[in-house]
Design an enzyme around this catalytic site. Sequence first.
Site: not given
Length: 476
Positions: A109, A174
Amino acid sequence: MKIKKRYTTLLVCFCFMGCATTSQEIKTSTAEHEKVDYFADNGFGNAVAVVQHPAGIYHKGVTYLCYQGPLEDPYVASYHHETKEWKGPFKAGVSEMGKDSTRDKIDNHGKPSMLIDDAGTIHIAFGGHGGMSIQGNNPLGNYHYGKNMHVVSKKPLDISSWEISENIPPFGTYNQWIKMDNGDIYLFYRHGAHRSNWVYQKSTDEGRTFGQPVSFLKHKRRDDQPAVDSWYPWITKGKGSELIVVFDYHICTDSNVIAGKNIHLPKRYNVYYMVFDTQTGIWKNAKGELLDIPVTRELADEKVLVAQTEGSWTFQGVIDLDPEGKPHIGMTIGEEIEGSRRSAAKTMCHFKFDGSEWVASKNTGLPKGNGDIEVKSADEIHFYIEAQDKNDLGEVARWTSTNGGETFQKTKVLLQKSKSNFAISALIENPHPDAQIIVAQHKPGTRFKKMFLLGENGPVMRDKKEAQRLKIEEKE
Ligand code: ZN
């Protein structure tokens, strides 16, 4: 809309090519180095993805790019299109993830995304997956791991040395960077793990300071079932001062017991679209109706729904405008998987707004795979997609429609490798024709990934000795 930028780039390159002929010829004739089609061999895990974007920027004759390398740290490389000189990759920072040997999974991530400000400073955000409670209270969501970090190049357009800029919260993941035409910088991210709001922070001083996080998508416990509303948006520039947002919905259920085990499922559904005017602060839907933020599930379903996908899972929307300002969306859609197998390749689907309603293209001929969209005109639409055929032949190709997205045909193969598949980035920002997208090759049995920079002429080549980064790092 990306077409306008592309033409500017082309003009610049022709000029460079004309001026550079002599030095290039000399370099080529004296070069005795073996060339390879990858620029580095130390990509790690899912080294690039569409969501963390941009992962590459073309700026003043040079393509800058970033990816996840060994120990989940961010790496940055550059390619000078006139001199054909590669630099790096250099490690731009140290992630808090990827170091704990008791965790066997690669988190993925925290892979990097980048921005170049008007002063030429390169910014990288990386390393977060919701942060941890020891870092303090997350007022906008829950925790998982890592620490979202912001690093900047010590000198303008110099990727060799970096310093930490302690000015963003640790809870993000993100990261998506956008620089407006007036120099304002927006950093969009999810403010925590699955059960968190999506926010942006704005900087008007080249990223030295940021305003407080502003929530635009709300996580919320459902009252009809044991689950929480969650979201996956992808944000990019629209018309003028507008940003456009495509997203899907994740129902984050409290439990999914499969064969006696509680397994978290990536249940993602539907397609949504909205617009943020950064000048006025107004959020609206495709019809121009105003929205209150943070947008809830109820409001999203009422006002900004593009398509319902009940019975099918979605993954990773992308978006671009045609020259009239009408949005075209790519979203991958596939069957629900209720077993322990968590994901499978989904088919790229195309949607467009015709001025009054959303239209879904049927039987487009697009493959199963992730990628990005580029709309050249209301009729001419391109997708760049990574896909794999039944014989495990992996391919990165451009698919073109000349009828407004009704049907697509494969018009160019940028890279093909046997027994492989690819992780693909979003399109490079303001791309040079020779360098439009970054991919990492996944081959069974290999821990590290070869990294490729792809454009009209396929992969950008590099001296083999320089590209074999793992050997270089062993010596250091
Ligand atoms: Zn979840």
